[in-house]
Design an enzyme around this catalytic site. Structure first.
Site, PDB file in Angstrom:
ATOM      1  NE  ARG A 145      -0.475  34.745  10.407  1.00  0.00           N
ATOM      2  CZ  ARG A 145      -0.068  33.997   9.379  1.00  0.00           C
ATOM      3  NH1 ARG A 145       0.119  32.699   9.532  1.00  0.00           N
ATOM      4  NH2 ARG A 145       0.186  34.552   8.210  1.00  0.00           N
ATOM      5  CD  GLU A 163       4.717  32.549  15.037  1.00  0.00           C
ATOM      6  OE1 GLU A 163       5.241  32.849  13.954  1.00  0.00           O
ATOM      7  OE2 GLU A 163       3.674  31.908  15.127  1.00  0.00           O
ATOM      8  CG  HIS A 204       4.839  30.479  11.330  1.00  0.00           C
ATOM      9  ND1 HIS A 204       4.239  31.640  11.750  1.00  0.00           N
ATOM     10  CD2 HIS A 204       4.213  30.164  10.164  1.00  0.00           C
ATOM     11  CE1 HIS A 204       3.316  32.017  10.901  1.00  0.00           C
ATOM     12  NE2 HIS A 204       3.278  31.133   9.914  1.00  0.00           N
TER      13      HIS A 204
HETATM   14  C1  DGY Z   1       1.420  32.363   5.564  1.00  0.00           C
HETATM   15  O1  DGY Z   1       1.661  32.219   4.372  1.00  0.00           O
HETATM   16  O2  DGY Z   1       0.521  33.090   5.985  1.00  0.00           O
HETATM   17  C2  DGY Z   1       2.311  31.655   6.505  1.00  0.00           C
HETATM   18  O3  DGY Z   1       1.786  31.526   7.749  1.00  0.00           O
HETATM   19  C3  DGY Z   1       3.660  32.382   6.556  1.00  0.00           C
HETATM   20  O4  DGY Z   1       4.574  31.509   6.021  1.00  0.00           O
END
Ligand code: DGY
Length: 328
Positions: free
Chosen positions: A238, A267, A286
């Site tokens: 993250r 994002e 992402h």
């Molecule tokens: C998750 O699954 O947490 C990813 O970062 C989102 O696709």
């Protein structure tokens, strides 16, 4: 009457067909544009369930409006977009999608590491831009990955599978985690160390920790300064775990060599963000879990979780176990 599920992104037909067997479906019409907050706040008033994505903010304001809301199936393993305490207070089950994305996300994290180390994005653009004039001794020379040391910050399921990938590249594996991971230590020879030791020893620092109050802003200038000058930093968890200004300054000052980033503070990241102007930054939108197979499996997991709640069973991937005590 079938329970009403509000779906916050346009999903593929095969998933809608499955959902329609048991539910009435109301769905935001766009796949790539987020449902506006005011529409979500309106839709939740009638919904028995929500099927959401990571960019939806699921907080007390939303839950308080969901008079019939029983469950939120969040299509992600991470649930930092959800106020779990508020969900439990309103007796709403929160479910995520772990396991089905572990290998796929580990593949992407390792691919990002390779791409950054071997300057693959820069090299591909070099060819496409017609800049390749001749073979040259040090042309786009990157750095070796094999036999180097990988430092994994956050040795959960994804971290362990990244370590498995690293073992195949004959890398030395060190890790830092809230808890020791005996299986990774025994099976992969991973060595637990303090955060400072990891920063000092790793050639590749790979961040896979979840975003929590403890991990928010974990990587500041000080952490980058502790790394080797030729270290490469990878973030596939993250964005807010990293102070992006500090990362930019560290890259500019040559305190670390490069960064591969799949996640950002905001994002989508703006095209004029200073980090994107650096040639030693590989930036992805992402896409850790983004393969067709895995995204469908994540959606199926969401459907399974909804089915469990409406059949009065405990969902397999329930996050707030304490919702059961206040279930309405
Ligand atoms: C998750 O699954 O947490 C990813 O970062 C989102 O696709």
């Amino acid at each position: 009457m079938k329970p009403l599920v509000y779906v916050t992104r346009k999903l593929p037909e095969e998933i809608i067909v499955r959902l329609q067997e048991n539910y009435e479906i109301d769905m935001w019409s766009k796949a790539e544009v987020q449902v506006p907050r005011e529409i979500l706040l309106e839709k939740v008033k009638k919904a028995d369930a929500l099927l959401t994505v990571i960019s939806d903010r699921l907080d007390e304001e939303l839950f308080s409006k969901g008079e019939n809301l029983k469950v939120v199936a969040n299509m992600a393993v991470g649930y930092d977009n959800v106020d779990l305490d508020a969900a439990s207070k309103y007796g709403i089950a929160i479910c995520n999608t772990p396991d089905v994305l572990t290998d796929t996300t580990a593949d992407l994290a390792f691919a990002l590491l390779l791409a950054t180390a071997r300057r693959m994005v820069e090299a591909a653009e070099f060819v496409k831009n017609g800049e390749w004039k001749s073979w040259s001794p040090m042309l786009l020379a990157g750095t070796d990955v094999h036999h180097k040391t990988i430092g994994i910050v956050g040795m959960g399921k994804i971290g362990t599978v990244v370590a498995k990938r690293a073992a195949g590249f004959d890398m030395e594996i060190i890790y830092h985690n809230r808890r020791r991971h005996e299986v990774a230590e025994e099976m992969l020879g991973a060595r637990y160390c303090s955060m400072d030791e990891l920063l000092e020893e790793a050639d590749f620092v790979v961040c896979l920790a979840p975003l929590t109050e403890e991990t928010k802003g974990m990587f500041q200038r000080e952490q980058f300064q502790k790394m080797k000058k030729d270290a490469i930093f990878i973030n596939a968890s993250r964005g807010p775990i990293v102070n992006e200004e500090a990362l930019y300054d560290a890259l500019q000052a040559g305190e670390i060599a490069a960064a591969g980033l799949d996640v950002f503070n905001e994002e989508p990241i703006g095209a004029n963000h200073p980090l994107l102007a650096l040639t030693n930054v590989v930036a992805l939108p992402h896409i850790g879990s983004a393969t067709k197979e895995t995204r469908i499996a994540m959606m199926e997991t969401c459907c399974d979780n909804l089915d469990a709640i409406f059949a009065d069973r405990t969902p397999r991937t329930l996050v707030n176990k304490d919702f059961l005590s206040s279930r309405h």
